[in-house]
Design a protein around this motif. Structure first.
Motif, PDB file in Angstrom:
ATOM      1  N   GLN C  94       0.826  -1.208   0.000  1.00  0.00           N
ATOM      2  CA  GLN C  94       0.000   0.000   0.000  1.00  0.00           C
ATOM      3  C   GLN C  94       0.865   1.264   0.000  1.00  0.00           C
ATOM      4  OE1 GLN C  94      -2.764  -0.061   3.245  1.00  0.00           O
ATOM      5  NE2 GLN C  94      -3.539   1.971   2.824  1.00  0.00           N
ATOM      6  N   GLU C 172      -3.697  -3.690  -1.377  1.00  0.00           N
ATOM      7  CA  GLU C 172      -4.335  -2.366  -1.422  1.00  0.00           C
ATOM      8  C   GLU C 172      -3.427  -1.353  -2.107  1.00  0.00           C
ATOM      9  OE1 GLU C 172      -6.436  -0.978   1.919  1.00  0.00           O
ATOM     10  OE2 GLU C 172      -6.613  -2.938   2.861  1.00  0.00           O
ATOM     11  N   SER C 175      -4.696   2.314  -2.415  1.00  0.00           N
ATOM     12  CA  SER C 175      -5.364   2.980  -1.286  1.00  0.00           C
ATOM     13  C   SER C 175      -4.671   4.258  -0.844  1.00  0.00           C
ATOM     14  CB  SER C 175      -5.445   2.033  -0.090  1.00  0.00           C
ATOM     15  OG  SER C 175      -6.197   0.917  -0.434  1.00  0.00           O
TER      16      SER C 175
END
Lengths: 234, 219, 254
Positions: C94, C172, C175
């Motif tokens: 992420q 992710e 994100s």
């Protein structure tokens, strides 16, 4: 280790000097730290300059040099001898007070701006602002770095052995080492243990004070303060 | 000799000796700093290592930090010969200063290492980098630059503690001042000059460190 | 390709995954969805051996990941074994986690030279080829801090691909990006999905991407797979009430 009792008692004879110098030095350090630390933040420029000279002057010269200067040079200048233990306390306090001044200044400056403004909005006088609002909050932040400083001071009492003060290091090197030379390892381990215990006592007292001070502000010890206690920058 | 408080002739006469002593003080500082920087890093990394070793190292660091450097100097000076190790005052001094300050610099390194985000370790793991390379290629290059100012402060502190070595007979600047004072029974000049020499070197150095701090930030 | 068999993962008393079984076929793209704390990311971290299982086993390409066979018995894997298996798995995080002390080139050639033993020239050629793919060839000698978040993430994807992994884990990855940078990264991932046969496990909140990128979507809740279906089916006709609820909440938000 049959001489252990002798070692213990000879070292213990130095404890009054070590503890006295530590306690006296700490007392003087606290006074000078607050005086010089507040002076560093004074609105008056001459006051700031004088305290800056004190702080930089004492931090810039070696503590051993300061000790020798006070013991050997100062009497020539002022014309009388200084009682050794008072001279020792003076050097310890002057030196560590210079470091403590920066602790006090830093802690006061770390109090959030909004607190100054809040106090200002209540029309408190500058002195009231400092002593009733800012300092009580700053003191909590000061305790962990002061803990480190006081342990430094305790360790510094060993240099008083240079000027014939019979504190525990001098007891070990002047009395025990010549008489029990084959057992120097035990002597020094015991001496180190004395210092270790004394520094633990300082830490215990400071932790207690920190909890008290934090409780008065209705909070636990701050994360930042605890970290400072661990990393222990001088 | 005259009874004036400050005798310029005397001051100039002893200056060369004091400067010679200052040279030795600087040598001890430089060598001690090298030991402290390298050993401190080792102690910091070991404290991230396997548990029993990490605990022992931690205990050692705490012990050294809680006890006086002067006592540690005496310790090495008196105890090493018992094991047949006889070293010069300078060598003992460099070891004592180096080990003592290594315990402080290891804390600085540790703070620097802790400040490297966990994601960096994880990315290095995800790339299967060997452990040694994670340290030398990823973690330390990020941790060390940030701790340079803090290390600089300890070098300055060490410089000011070299005079403790007069206790074991090292003729550093204070040793020379003492020698001059004891010879001519005049102490004001040698100790004042010694103090000024320390101030002259350590104050600019600490200003430099403060500038570095502003540049790289502090941990 | 990937087999979870009775996997349990706890953090203290908190059971994140319990008795979890699933398999992923070679070349398959599987997206893990579910509320936060449902254990999706933990699965990726277990696969990357950033965490260790408390019970059960994981195999990748027929080899135990968190264990190894020794004298006919299963014992916890040592560092050498897990590094060997890890080599075939890549991960994109992420927060990108590029090495700030190295240039883009340094980030890309570090592991291929140090771990796979490629020569500098080979690794450089590979790095340039991958930067062409992610459209950042001209940034090769920049430091990551000079790149935008989207560019950093594209470099991070290239870095993972430089190891020629059989399995790619995407945690992710959009994100932490500003909204306008998300599309570029997702387009790149679609491109990689179409042009390679890498097995991809993906945790994402981008349901549109999950729908057209994955072969299968697994809905997680409370450390269990509660629904496992092709995206067309799962998104248009979810069966489990928790899935319905979750999708409704996500669609309303986004």
């Amino acid at each position: 280790m049959d001489n252990l009792a002798t070692f213990l008692s000879v070292l213990a004879q130095g404890l009054p000097e070590t503890v006295g110098a530590t306690v006296g030095g700490i007392a003087l350090t606290i006074v000078l730290s607050f005086a010089a630390g507040l002076a560093l933040l004074s609105p008056s420029r001459p006051v700031r300059v004088i305290s800056r000279i004190y702080v930089e002057g004492l931090r810039g010269t070696s503590e051993v040099v300061q000790l020798f200067w006070i013991f050997f040079a100062l009497p020539v200048l002022v014309g009388f001898e200084i009682v050794p233990i008072w001279g020792g306390i003076l050097v310890l306090g002057l030196n560590h007070g210079a470091y403590g001044a920066e602790i006090v200044r830093g802690a006061i400056q770390s109090v959030p701006r909004a607190q100054y403004e809040g106090a200002l909005a209540l029309s408190l006088s500058p002195a009231q602002r400092m002593f009733r609002v800012i300092l009580p909050q700053a003191v909590v932040e000061m305790i962990p770095p002061f803990n480190n400083l006081f342990i430094q001071l305790l360790k510094s009492t060993s240099i008083l052995s240079f000027v014939f003060i019979s504190e525990i290091t001098r007891q070990a090197t002047q009395i025990l080492v010549p008489r029990f030379n084959p057992q120097v390892l035990q002597i020094f381990l015991l001496l180190l243990l004395f210092y270790l215990v004394l520094s633990l006592v300082i830490t215990a007292v400071m932790r207690f004070l920190e909890r008290k001070a934090a409780a008065r502000l209705g909070r636990g010890p701050s994360e930042r303060a605890r970290r400072a206690a661990v990393t222990g920058a001088v | 000799m005259s009874q004036q408080i400050w005798d310029w002739n005397y001051a100039f006469a002893i200056l060369p000796l004091l400067l010679e002593g200052l040279g030795l003080t600087l040598v001890a500082t430089v060598l001690g700093s090298i030991v402290a920087m390298v050993l401190g890093l080792v102690l910091a990394v070991l404290q991230r290592g396997p548990r029993p070793l990490a605990v022992v190292v931690r205990g050692f660091v705490e012990l050294v930090r809680s006890t006086p450097l002067l006592v540690q100097i005496f310790f090495l000076y008196f105890v090493l010969p018992q094991f047949g190790i006889v070293l010069s005052a300078l060598t003992v001094g460099v070891i004592a200063l180096g080990v003592h300050y290594a315990c402080y610099t290891s804390e600085v390194y540790r703070a620097g290492i802790d400040a490297v985000p966990r994601g960096q370790w994880e990315a290095a793991t995800a790339l299967s980098l060997p452990r040694s390379r994670v340290w030398t290629g990823v973690v330390l290059p990020q941790a060390v630059p940030r701790v340079v100012p803090a290390l600089g402060n300890y070098v300055i502190s060490m410089f000011k503690e070299v005079p403790l070595l007069t206790a074991i007979g090292l003729l550093d600047v204070v040793g020379r001042a003492q020698e001059a004072g004891d010879t001519y029974f005049r102490y004001v000049e040698p100790y004042t000059i010694a103090g000024l020499l320390f101030l002259l070197l350590s104050y600019p150095a600490s200003l430099l460190v403060r500038r570095l701090e502003r540049r790289v930030g502090t941990i | 390709m990937i087999v979870f068999d009775g996997v349990e993962k706890r953090f203290g008393d908190n059971v994140v995954l319990s008795d979890l079984d699933f398999t992923v076929a070679p070349g398959e793209h599987v997206t893990l969805i579910g509320p936060s704390g449902s254990g999706k990311t933990t699965i990726l971290r277990l696969l990357m051996s950033l965490e260790a299982v408390n019970a059960g086993t994981i195999t990748v390409a027929g080899r135990y990941l968190s264990h190894m066979e020794k004298g006919g018995k299963l014992v916890p894997a040592d560092e050498k074994h897990s590094r060997e298996v890890r080599k075939h798995i890549g991960m994109v995080f992420q927060q990108f986690n590029l090495f700030p002390n190295m240039t883009v080139r340094g980030n890309l050639i570090e592991a291929p030279t140090r771990v796979l033993g490629l020569s500098k020239d080979e690794a450089n050629a590979r790095a340039e080829e991958l930067l062409d793919l992610v459209g950042l060839r001209e940034k090769i000698d920049e430091h990551p801090s000079r790149l935008s978040g989207g560019q950093q993430q594209r470099v991070a994807i290239a870095r993972a691909l430089a190891m020629r992994p059989d399995v790619l884990l995407l945690d992710e990855v959009t994100s932490a990006l500003d909204p306008e940078l998300v599309a570029g990264v997702l387009a790149l991932l679609r491109d990689i999905g179409e042009t390679t046969d890498i097995t991809i496990l993906c945790v994402t909140h981008e349901m549109g991407f999950a729908r057209d990128f994955s072969h299968r979507v697994m809905m997680f809740d409370g450390g269990q797979v509660i629904e496992d279906a092709p995206p067309q089916r799962l998104f248009s006709a979810p069966e489990h009430p928790r899935t319905k609820e979750f999708l409704k909440a996500v669609l309303e938000r986004g």
